[in-house]
Design an enzyme around this catalytic site. Structure first.
Site, PDB file in Angstrom:
ATOM      1  N   ASP A  73       0.720  -1.279  -0.048  1.00  0.00           N
ATOM      2  CA  ASP A  73       0.120  -0.069  -0.047  1.00  0.00           C
ATOM      3  C   ASP A  73       0.912   1.432  -0.021  1.00  0.00           C
ATOM      4  O   ASP A  73       1.697   1.509  -0.838  1.00  0.00           O
ATOM      5  CB  ASP A  73      -1.050  -0.055   1.311  1.00  0.00           C
ATOM      6  N   HIS A  75      -7.198  -6.383  -0.982  1.00  0.00           N
ATOM      7  CA  HIS A  75      -6.047  -5.589  -1.094  1.00  0.00           C
ATOM      8  C   HIS A  75      -5.051  -5.909   0.194  1.00  0.00           C
ATOM      9  O   HIS A  75      -3.763  -5.884   0.073  1.00  0.00           O
ATOM     10  CB  HIS A  75      -6.717  -4.096  -0.590  1.00  0.00           C
TER      11      HIS A  75
END
Length: 314
Positions: A102, A293
């Site tokens: 991320d 994610h």
């Protein structure tokens, strides 16, 4: 978990909290994303240290038990990579294997641009390399495509996201974000916000209440202001690296349900081979089926195996 050691290392004008486990010359530096902490790498710290690696996971500037300087201008990639270089110097480590996720993936890409001499190889996850556009920042591009309600655009308004987050109990907010499986890029109007995302009926098997409580305890103490400052402050200072390529051996891993693959032209860039033009030593792209994610939390053993398979011969 009680075998993980916690220390504070002075670096680049701040004090950085560092979790570490393992010994030996083969060190891995793990960089967390938003809204995460060193703790997000707990599975990889334990499993990879058992395979002979020295595993190091700091709370990045503005997060957790690391210092949170007040000026927003002190949260560029130059500052954060400077923190990490100083950390390695303080630990007596010349070169590391690097892993990012991320926001930490963005920092990992920039680390490799700024100081490739300090990185043996990179496994990056979830956020592909994005070359610097000479005329417009990443946020400007996202705003043009998704509008003002796109979550990263809303994060740019001082105090707005903090107020939104403050309307939800921290643990519930973090559970909503960490377990989201909606692959569409989130656009959240002000009147809806993160508080409008429905509560989970139950946590998934890969995330416990104890995990949520740890994250929440730290963000309850620090708030989200420091964490939000680190997002997208770097475009103005990165002009010298316009057109620069990432020149370290690289493996990229992304979940099939990750929102980044829904960004315009991104799937073709990642899976279709376009990223290799910007990352010439990209050796492999892995798409984890059915994974979203936060892949290192949702599928920790798969991610650990991919990291080890790439680093073991480097």
């Amino acid at each position: 978990m009680d075998k993980i050691q916690h220390t504070t290392v002075p670096t680049n004008g701040i004090n950085m909290h560092v979790a570490s486990i393992g010994t030996g010359p083969r060190a891995i530096l793990f960089l967390h994303g938003f809204p995460e902490l060193w703790y997000t790498w707990r599975h990889q710290l334990l499993s990879l240290s058992s395979l002979g690696y020295r595993c190091i996971a700091p709370d990045l500037r503005g997060y957790g038990d690391t210092d949170c300087p007040a000026p927003a201008a002190q949260y560029t990639s130059l500052h954060i990579v400077g923190d990490l270089v100083g950390l390695l110097d303080g630990l007596g480590i010349q070169r590391v294997f690097l892993v990012g996720h991320d926001w930490g993936a963005i920092i990992a890409w920039h680390f490799c641009l700024f100081r490739p001499d300090r990185v043996k190889a990179l496994v990056n996850t979830s956020v592909p390399f994005t070359p610097r556009h000479p005329k417009a920042s990443l946020i400007a591009g996202m705003r043009a495509v998704f509008g003002d309600d796109f979550y990263m655009c809303r994060f740019q308004e001082v105090g707005e996201a903090e107020a939104d987050f403050g309307a939800v109990e921290t643990g519930k907010l973090l559970a909503k974000i960490l377990t989201s499986r909606n692959p569409d890029p989130p656009c959240l109007p002000k009147h809806v916000g993160f508080r409008g995302i429905p509560d989970l009926p139950a946590l998934p098997s890969w995330l416990t209440q104890q995990d949520i409580d740890y994250f929440a305890s730290k963000f309850d103490r620090t708030g989200f202001t420091g964490a939000l400052k680190v997002l997208c402050r770097s475009w103005e200072v990165m002009g010298p690296w316009t057109g620069a390529k990432v020149t370290v051996p690289t493996k990229f891993i992304v979940g099939e349900l990750d929102i980044t693959l829904k960004f315009p032209r991104m799937k073709d860039y990642v899976v279709g081979g376009g990223m290799k033009a910007d990352v010439p030593l990209l050796e492999e792209v892995v798409v984890l089926e059915g994974v979203a994610h936060f892949l290192h939390e949702e599928s920790p053993q798969q991610v650990t195996n991919h990291i080890h398979d790439f680093f073991k011969d480097k």
